[in-house]
Design a protein around this motif. Structure first.
Motif, PDB file in Angstrom:
ATOM      1  N   GLY A  93       0.836  -1.146  -0.033  1.00  0.00           N
ATOM      2  CA  GLY A  93      -0.024   0.003   0.085  1.00  0.00           C
ATOM      3  C   GLY A  93       0.807   1.373   0.131  1.00  0.00           C
ATOM      4  N   GLU A  94       0.077   2.225  -0.457  1.00  0.00           N
ATOM      5  CA  GLU A  94       1.169   3.593  -0.799  1.00  0.00           C
ATOM      6  C   GLU A  94       0.413   4.470   0.443  1.00  0.00           C
ATOM      7  N   VAL A  95       1.507   4.787   1.088  1.00  0.00           N
ATOM      8  CA  VAL A  95       1.149   5.923   2.150  1.00  0.00           C
ATOM      9  C   VAL A  95       0.536   7.228   1.591  1.00  0.00           C
ATOM     10  N   VAL A 141      -3.485   4.902   4.130  1.00  0.00           N
ATOM     11  CA  VAL A 141      -2.682   4.006   2.875  1.00  0.00           C
ATOM     12  C   VAL A 141      -3.717   3.782   2.092  1.00  0.00           C
ATOM     13  N   SER A 142      -3.339   3.732   0.642  1.00  0.00           N
ATOM     14  CA  SER A 142      -3.955   3.434  -0.392  1.00  0.00           C
ATOM     15  C   SER A 142      -3.611   2.116  -1.043  1.00  0.00           C
ATOM     16  N   GLU A 176      12.159   7.788  16.092  1.00  0.00           N
ATOM     17  CA  GLU A 176      11.315   8.590  15.078  1.00  0.00           C
ATOM     18  C   GLU A 176      11.029   7.667  13.867  1.00  0.00           C
ATOM     19  N   LEU A 177       9.799   7.938  13.310  1.00  0.00           N
ATOM     20  CA  LEU A 177       9.659   6.975  12.073  1.00  0.00           C
ATOM     21  C   LEU A 177       9.885   7.814  10.906  1.00  0.00           C
ATOM     22  N   ASP A 178      10.719   7.264   9.938  1.00  0.00           N
ATOM     23  CA  ASP A 178      10.926   7.806   8.621  1.00  0.00           C
ATOM     24  C   ASP A 178      10.082   7.368   7.548  1.00  0.00           C
ATOM     25  N   LEU A 179       8.833   7.892   7.464  1.00  0.00           N
ATOM     26  CA  LEU A 179       7.775   7.374   6.704  1.00  0.00           C
ATOM     27  C   LEU A 179       7.320   8.748   6.257  1.00  0.00           C
ATOM     28  N   ARG A 180       6.898   8.622   5.040  1.00  0.00           N
ATOM     29  CA  ARG A 180       6.121  10.092   4.364  1.00  0.00           C
ATOM     30  C   ARG A 180       5.327   9.569   3.376  1.00  0.00           C
ATOM     31  N   PRO A 181       4.348  10.540   2.780  1.00  0.00           N
ATOM     32  CA  PRO A 181       3.443  10.167   1.909  1.00  0.00           C
ATOM     33  C   PRO A 181       4.030   9.658   0.751  1.00  0.00           C
ATOM     34  N   GLY A 182       3.834   8.904  -0.119  1.00  0.00           N
ATOM     35  CA  GLY A 182       4.404   8.221  -1.280  1.00  0.00           C
ATOM     36  C   GLY A 182       5.139   7.252  -1.012  1.00  0.00           C
ATOM     37  N   ILE A 207       8.755  -1.187   1.737  1.00  0.00           N
ATOM     38  CA  ILE A 207       9.136  -1.630   0.451  1.00  0.00           C
ATOM     39  C   ILE A 207       9.175  -0.524  -0.521  1.00  0.00           C
ATOM     40  N   ASP A 208      10.039  -0.634  -1.603  1.00  0.00           N
ATOM     41  CA  ASP A 208      10.176   0.230  -2.654  1.00  0.00           C
ATOM     42  C   ASP A 208       9.398   0.196  -3.449  1.00  0.00           C
TER      43      ASP A 208
END
Length: 105
Positions: A7-9, A22-23, A43-49, A63-64
């Motif tokens: 899923g994409e954030v 998530v989509s 700290e969580l290194d997560l962003r939209p996309g 995942i990439d």
């Protein structure tokens, strides 16, 4: 059968540090991203996309995009198992338990 699906954030949900919208194939749901932290203070290194692997409402790993697209292509070919997983995602909603209600979706 239960599958991990990519899923994409779409957004990190403010006020709920362990949730992200998530989509998955156009279906948007809140997903718990807390398991992606190394420890409670990290700290969580997560962003939209960004792409994540989801199982029963929890993000298991990042995942990439290439891996996500290859997985989605393969999953689409599995037929009923993937369709069942998407149906379960459509029916799920963890936002009510987080106090987000209808306006959060």
């Amino acid at each position: 059968m239960c599958l991990g699906i990519p899923g994409e954030v779409v957004e990190l949900m403010s006020g709920h540090e362990d949730l992200a919208m998530v989509s998955v194939e156009g279906v948007q749901r809140a997903v718990n991203i807390g398991l992606l932290r190394d420890d409670d203070s990290a700290e969580l290194d997560l962003r939209p996309g960004d792409w994540i692997l989801i199982h029963v409402g929890f993000a298991l790993s990042t995942i990439d995009e290439a891996e996500a697209k290859a997985s989605l292509e393969w999953l689409t070919g599995t037929g009923d198992a993937y369709t069942d997983e998407l149906d379960a995602l459509r029916a799920s909603d963890i936002t009510d338990g987080a106090g987000l209600g209808e306006g959060a979706r």
